[in-house]
Design an enzyme around this catalytic site. Structure first.
Site, PDB file in Angstrom:
ATOM      1  CD  GLU A 158      -2.776  -1.113   2.485  1.00 45.51           C
ATOM      2  OE1 GLU A 158      -3.909  -0.635   2.514  1.00 45.51           O
ATOM      3  OE2 GLU A 158      -2.230  -1.634   3.494  1.00 45.51           O
ATOM      4  CG  ASP A 170       6.377  -0.002  -2.059  1.00 46.77           C
ATOM      5  OD1 ASP A 170       6.889   0.864  -1.318  1.00 46.77           O
ATOM      6  OD2 ASP A 170       6.792  -1.167  -2.151  1.00 46.77           O
ATOM      7  CB  SER A 205      30.130  20.023  25.403  1.00 49.36           C
ATOM      8  OG  SER A 205      30.910  20.985  26.093  1.00 49.36           O
ATOM      9  CG  LEU A 206      25.336  18.171  28.230  1.00 45.46           C
ATOM     10  CD1 LEU A 206      24.454  16.930  28.360  1.00 45.46           C
ATOM     11  CD2 LEU A 206      24.600  19.393  28.716  1.00 45.46           C
ATOM     12  CD  GLU A 236      16.556  14.660  27.543  1.00 52.76           C
ATOM     13  OE1 GLU A 236      15.987  14.766  26.450  1.00 52.76           O
ATOM     14  OE2 GLU A 236      17.407  15.464  27.959  1.00 52.76           O
ATOM     15  CE  LYS A 290      26.999  12.418  26.857  1.00 58.89           C
ATOM     16  NZ  LYS A 290      27.555  11.900  25.589  1.00 58.89           N
ATOM     17  CD  GLU A 328      23.747  12.275  19.699  1.00 60.54           C
ATOM     18  OE1 GLU A 328      24.882  11.819  19.871  1.00 60.54           O
ATOM     19  OE2 GLU A 328      23.389  13.414  20.075  1.00 60.54           O
ATOM     20  CB  CYS A 349      34.511 -34.204  23.221  1.00 57.69           C
ATOM     21  SG  CYS A 349      35.257 -32.601  23.600  1.00 57.69           S
TER      22      CYS A 349
END
Length: 719
Positions: free
Chosen positions: A58, A60, A105-106, A143, A145, A202, A482
């Site tokens: 569907e 497509d 940046s953190l 959250e 990272k 990200e 074995c």
């Protein structure tokens, strides 16, 4: 795009499939607009929510219809159309982009003490400013990272205008053409977007999709990537966007940069910045969590599944510990968690220091990759005889533990990665996953580094090691002899389709092997009630029942005994066919490969496996030991000749009286075959209760369907 799900293929427009839109450009314009909205909705459900709303066929069909309309009306094609995601003309180089709001940046924390110090600084500042009551604790938004590549997306009037990497925080690279190929990123935001919106997030790649990409790269003799982050970064920095379009990239938004200007229904909600400034305008929500909700309402993908609110340092540390347990099960890599003060007014009070905000902190997990020296390569023998090369490493702390060993998978992988003894290597460990050697650091290779040579004899039992043609894994041929394979082979031999020794389960087999009481299958037959009663979870009655089951197994059919030996490639049906052909065990043990090939449906691989198995004197010794314990197999009933010779039956559902194995046995005894799938060559389908798709396929193909009584009548079985 969900974990393990293939990337949506690019449909090709088939000429003549659709009727042209005709001369009514307005009608075409309306249909194009509708199709674009519908396709982007399906893209969001598929690539962001992992919940497809239509079938591929569907989807497509909608794309082909849109392509056909745009072909007929090229003046209506826009950069935001879903048809334009396939990639633009290759770039000569990436341009530079100056971020309107710097991508900072953190600060990082690596232990509990640093997290508590962060919380104390936040708490003290907010209390002294009046943002927080004397006894209150700050509210944080927590959250994951994500371990990918930081990206800034700039939308103007709701349309994707530009995308740039973080770069040095002030200036990044223009990767707009590549970003446009990522289907989880909307080219057009939903109604209500401001005039300018910079979204920070990200770009990453799921682990499973990363593995598939590397397999494809290796099969073409191309460079393989070290990890998913490396693959994502490399994919985004392709000068040809068509290559990026083929990579399974995804995007999650976690913040914003510049936001200003009214648009559409949001008129008056945002303040215009002063001319010539880059100050962020008044935002529509007053907390970080609410802002993410707003970005989600605009159609941007937000990683909401694991995000949580928390209060105080204890809440932060609880989140860190909870995610640490989840980390190995995640579809993607993370290298820590992020804590952000949720209140935006409180964030403004806390402000910034140098290149990092005071209101946020990244709490990192121990590194999952590290470098160390590969001191040696040894081999281990698995439960099925698989020979696995193991790297012996100079101890290195990675993923929270000290690692001294790591898997190298198989001989081919060692060759492909060009790993040598003495190399400095990259070691990866994720959660509870067995550490692996990613590859060597070639610039640190010593002159005396040695190549690995696979051993030719099993280090446990001395049996020959074989590597069948076309297979990646080398295996010990020792089988039951074995010790490394003993537990697994004993459990296989005791199974219902082999010797059917009821009561000989995993816990007891573990004890028998670990105490050294059972070293081969023949030792099972010497067990007594008295000694078994002393084992854990074994009382006198259980011991009696087990010994009785063992006694019953002294006269198995020859096919069951042959199957019980655990010969590679020899299944239940093949064992029965070989047993019927040769008649006794000595004839099978002495058969050449050419003689074995005379058995119906036995091919070169099976014949070679049987011949090699009995060429090992250890395996012949076990057969002789079984005879000494009174194990004398009975000959298989010869298959009846007649109308069922070579006919294929398929069983489906649950029969009222016969088990699947009993029905199979009767069919085979009558000269028929049993298959797992229905085709035009199927003679009969035998259906019981809750029959599934096989019954439907039989009806579709016109294959005769029998119930249990019909099968018994057909085979002439009277019970």
């Amino acid at each position: 795009m969900g974990a393990g799900r293939p990337a949506r293929r690019q449909p090709a427009c088939a000429a003549g499939v659709f009727v042209k839109a005709g001369k009514d450009t307005r009608a075409a314009q309306e249909e194009i607009a509708r199709l674009r909205v519908e396709i982007e909705q399906h893209n969001y459900r598929y690539y962001v929510e992992d919940a497809p709303s239509v079938s591929d066929a569907e989807y497509d069909g909608l794309m082909r219809r849109l392509e056909a309309l745009e072909k007929d009306h090229p003046e209506l094609v826009t950069p935001e159309s879903p048809t334009q995601r396939v990639g633009a003309t290759p770039l000569a180089a990436f341009g530079a982009v100056t971020h309107a709001v710097p991508m900072l940046s953190l600060g990082n924390a690596f232990d509990e003490e640093e997290v508590r110090a962060f919380d104390k600084r936040v708490t003290d500042t907010l209390r002294s400013s009046g943002q927080l009551g004397p006894a209150a604790e700050p509210d944080y938004f927590c959250e994951l990272k994500l371990d990918g590549l930081a990206i800034s997306l700039r939308y103007e009037d709701g349309k994707l205008a530009q995308a740039a990497t973080r770069g040095d925080g002030q200036t990044g690279e223009d990767v707009t053409a590549n970003i446009r190929t990522i289907r989880s990123i909307p080219l057009q935001l939903k109604a209500g977007a401001p005039r300018v919106l910079e979204v920070r997030g990200e770009v990453l790649m799921n682990r499973r999709e990363f593995e598939r990409l590397n397999e494809a790269q290796a099969s073409r003799g191309e460079k393989v990537f070290v990890n998913p982050r490396n693959a994502a970064a490399g994919s985004l920095r392709q000068l040809d966007p068509k290559i990026t379009a083929q990579r399974p990239l995804r995007f999650f938004a976690y913040g914003w940069g510049e936001v200003h200007g009214p648009a559409g229904r949001q008129a008056g909600k945002f303040d215009e910045p002063a001319p010539g400034t880059r100050e962020t305008s008044t935002l529509p929500r007053d907390s970080h969590s609410a802002m993410l909700d707003w970005l989600g309402e605009l159609g941007l993908p937000i990683n909401t599944q694991h995000n949580r609110k928390a209060r105080g340092a204890d809440g932060l540390l609880d989140f860190y510990a909870r995610v640490a347990k989840l980390r190995p099960t995640l579809a993607y890599d993370i290298d820590g968690v992020v804590y952000k003060v949720d209140s935006l007014p409180a964030q403004k009070v806390l402000g910034f220091v140098a290149r990092a905000p005071r209101f946020a902190l990244a709490h990192k997990y121990p590194a999952e990759e590290a470098t160390t020296t590969l001191q040696d390569i040894e081999v281990q023998v698995g439960r099925t005889g698989a020979i696995t090369p193991v790297a012996r490493l100079q101890p290195v702390f990675v993923g929270g533990v000290t690692v001294t060993n790591a898997t190298l998978h198989n001989e081919d992988e060692i060759r492909r990665k060009d790993v040598r003894i003495g190399d400095t290597v990259i070691v990866r460990r994720a959660g509870d996953v067995i550490p692996e050697v990613v590859g060597p650091v070639l610039e640190k290779r010593p002159a005396d580094a040695r190549e690995f040579r696979m051993v030719t004899a099993c280090p446990v039992c001395g049996s020959a090691i074989e590597r069948p043609e076309g297979e990646a894994i080398a295996r010990c041929t020792g089988g039951l002899f074995c010790a490394a394979q003993r537990k697994q082979t004993l459990l296989h031999a005791a199974g219902r389709k082999a010797l059917d020794i009821e009561g000989l389960g995993e816990k007891l087999v573990d004890q028998l092997v670990e105490r050294g009481r059972v070293k081969s299958l023949a030792d099972i037959y010497s067990l007594t009630v008295e000694e078994l009663a002393d084992y854990d979870r074994m009382g006198a009655k259980s011991a009696e029942n087990l010994v009785h089951a063992i006694d019953k197994a002294r006269k198995p059919t020859l096919g069951r005994l042959l199957f019980a030996l655990g010969i590679r490639h020899v299944g239940e049906t093949t064992a029965r066919d070989v047993a019927r052909h040769f008649g006794d065990m000595d004839a099978i043990m002495d058969a050449s490969e050419e003689q074995l090939l005379e058995v119906a449906d036995v091919g070169p691989a099976v014949a070679a496996s049987i011949h090699r198995f009995f060429a090992e004197h250890h395996n012949r010794d076990i057969v002789h030991a079984l005879r000494q314990q009174g194990v004398h197999p009975v000959a298989e009933a010869a298959a009846r000749t007649g109308g069922f010779s070579g006919k294929t039956f398929v069983l489906t559902g649950t029969l009222p009286n016969w088990t699947r194995e009993e029905a199979t046995s009767h069919i085979l005894a009558a000269g028929g075959k049993v298959s797992g799938s229905v085709s035009k060559k199927t003679a009969y389908v035998v259906a019981g209760a809750e029959a599934g798709s096989k019954l439907a396929n039989a009806e579709k193909l016109g294959v005769p369907v029998l119930d249990e009584d019909g099968l018994k009548q057909l085979l002439g079985v009277r019970e």
